[in-house]
Design an enzyme around this catalytic site. Structure first.
Site, PDB file in Angstrom:
ATOM      1  CB  CYS A 113      -0.965  -0.038   1.179  1.00 31.87           C
ATOM      2  SG  CYS A 113      -2.313   1.144   1.082  1.00 31.87           S
ATOM      3  CG  HIS A 114      -0.043   5.017   1.511  1.00 29.78           C
ATOM      4  ND1 HIS A 114      -1.289   4.472   1.334  1.00 29.78           N
ATOM      5  CD2 HIS A 114      -0.122   6.275   1.024  1.00 29.78           C
ATOM      6  CE1 HIS A 114      -2.086   5.352   0.767  1.00 29.78           C
ATOM      7  NE2 HIS A 114      -1.405   6.463   0.566  1.00 29.78           N
TER       8      HIS A 114
END
Length: 191
Positions: A113-114
């Site tokens: 994800c991030h």
């Protein structure tokens, strides 16, 4: 009773970075899945050992260690969950240094994800991001950051390039965990 089977990473130690506002599923699912395969998962925070970090959806995780007390030699792999936490994590020099040391030893460093933001901030000795020239994926909102750091963006569930494993979202956690397990086994079998 279910039949017992071989645990693929029994006896291995996997570090997992944590900070406030982590994506709950991206921390808990890999933690449980890696433990299920026999790994010891050490939750690593920037604050004192025992700090209770709360995920975006309220799930708590306590740290087992502070990053300053973790040596890369003690880890067989490193996992970086997403959520808002990587925005805090990437400001921590000790965490960036641990990424460099684990990957530099040829051990997998996985981010979802991030989490791949960390690979934009972790810099080699020449000052360039570790992700430069490597294929990577992540949540679509960090696509430009990865490209600006020199990565080759790939929109796939999991991308492996050298020691770096990247993945997009909670929907990709099953193949993400498979990749972590497989790459940890491969790294352990190298001389």
């Amino acid at each position: 009773m279910a039949a017992l089977r071989e645990k693929l990473i029994a006896g291995r130690t996997v570090g997992m970075f944590i900070d406030f506002q982590f994506e709950d599923m991206e921390a808990m699912y890999p933690k449980m899945r890696l433990e299920e395969e026999g790994a010891k998962v050490i939750v690593i925070g920037a604050h004192d050992k025992g700090m209770k970090y709360t995920g975006k959806y309220g799930y708590p995780l306590k740290s087992d260690a502070t990053v300053k007390d973790v040596d890369a030699a003690s880890l067989d792999a490193l996992v970086i969950p997403g959520g808002f936490a990587p925005d805090y994590l990437r400001r921590n020099t000790a965490m960036l240094d641990l990424i460099l040391a684990v990957a530099g030893a040829g051990k997998p460093v996985a981010a979802v994800c991030h989490g791949p933001w960390m690979f934009c901030s972790a810099r080699r000795a020449d000052g360039k991001p570790v992700i430069e020239g490597r294929k990577a994926t992540g949540f679509v909102a960090i696509k430009d950051d990865l490209i600006n750091a020199g990565a080759v963006w790939v929109d796939e569930p999991v991308v492996i390039d050298g020691p770096y494993i990247t993945s997009r979202t909670p929907s990709d956690l099953v193949p993400f965990c498979h990749a972590i397990i497989d790459e940890t086994v491969k790294a352990a079998s190298r001389p």
